[in-house]
Design an enzyme around this catalytic site. Sequence first.
Site, mmCIF file in Angstrom:
data_model
loop_
_atom_site.group_PDB
_atom_site.id
_atom_site.type_symbol
_atom_site.label_atom_id
_atom_site.label_comp_id
_atom_site.label_asym_id
_atom_site.label_seq_id
_atom_site.Cartn_x
_atom_site.Cartn_y
_atom_site.Cartn_z
ATOM 1 C CG LEU A 227 2.169 2.685 -3.898
ATOM 2 C CD1 LEU A 227 1.988 3.089 -5.351
ATOM 3 C CD2 LEU A 227 1.722 3.804 -2.958
ATOM 4 C CG ASP A 228 5.930 2.415 -4.673
ATOM 5 O OD1 ASP A 228 5.872 2.462 -5.920
ATOM 6 O OD2 ASP A 228 5.807 3.416 -3.948
ATOM 7 C CD GLU A 229 4.396 -3.946 -0.287
ATOM 8 O OE1 GLU A 229 4.023 -5.137 -0.332
ATOM 9 O OE2 GLU A 229 4.289 -3.231 0.717
#
Length: 284
Positions: A227-229
């Site tokens: 997530l979000d990386e």
Amino acid sequence: MKNTATLLITCPDAKGIVASIAHFLHQHNANILHADQHQDAENNLFLMRVEWDLDQFNLDEIAFGQHFEAIAAQFSMQWQLKLSEHKPRLALMVSQYDHCLVDLLHRHKQGELACEIPLIISNHLDTKPLADFYGIDFHHVPVTKDTKVEAENAQFKLFDDYNIDLIVLARYMQILSSNFVARYPQCIINIHHSFLPAFIGAKPYHRAFERGVKLIGATAHYVTEVLDEGPIIEQDIARISHRDQVEDLLQKGRDLERVVLSRAVRWHIDNRVLTYANKTVVFD
């Protein structure tokens, strides 16, 4: 209208790469318009973007691959050839916040985005009037914890039916499954409402306010299973002060989100982005 080809290359760094590519293109009567390169010493990588005019170029798309293969093999290249006449087809996914969707649709109508947008998918009905106004097919696909698999299967079918090349999450407030992400590697762009890696996940502006930060930001990135990386394509920031409340952060953040996402989408469809080692090179 442009009539160009763009070659994107990633390979181990070595002498003679640029000379070999330039000589090959010259042999086939290419007029080079742009040539940009980047060397990453730590990873021993060479990355390059070359764009040329096709008016007098004497190879078509199939013949190019056949003739270029010798150079590609010599330098162990991963390469992509993109033609300007092939406009990518985008699916926009959105929940209830419509500011990024509005911005993308307006920019597309004004000719700023060289793509087609045939499809909008939402888990809410709020943005259907926008889709109708712009003459774009709108599909309402509700998502709950118990129906996530069925909902994503319905979305996959829509992507296939509309021949979608790029999926843009324009504030689509659902976490995609690992199956979803794996089906479309480096073909999903998300806008996250913080300056990553700070404040990953939900309500980043609220957490920024609680932390008393002096800068807030927005980040457009490719979606990965973590997530979000995913690899970051574009970011921007705005200065805030002790006078700003959460509502002020939300307002300033919306402006950042619009601009950052539109830049990332434009750079992707203009074939200016190469990814490696969870990073991007964005050629200007």
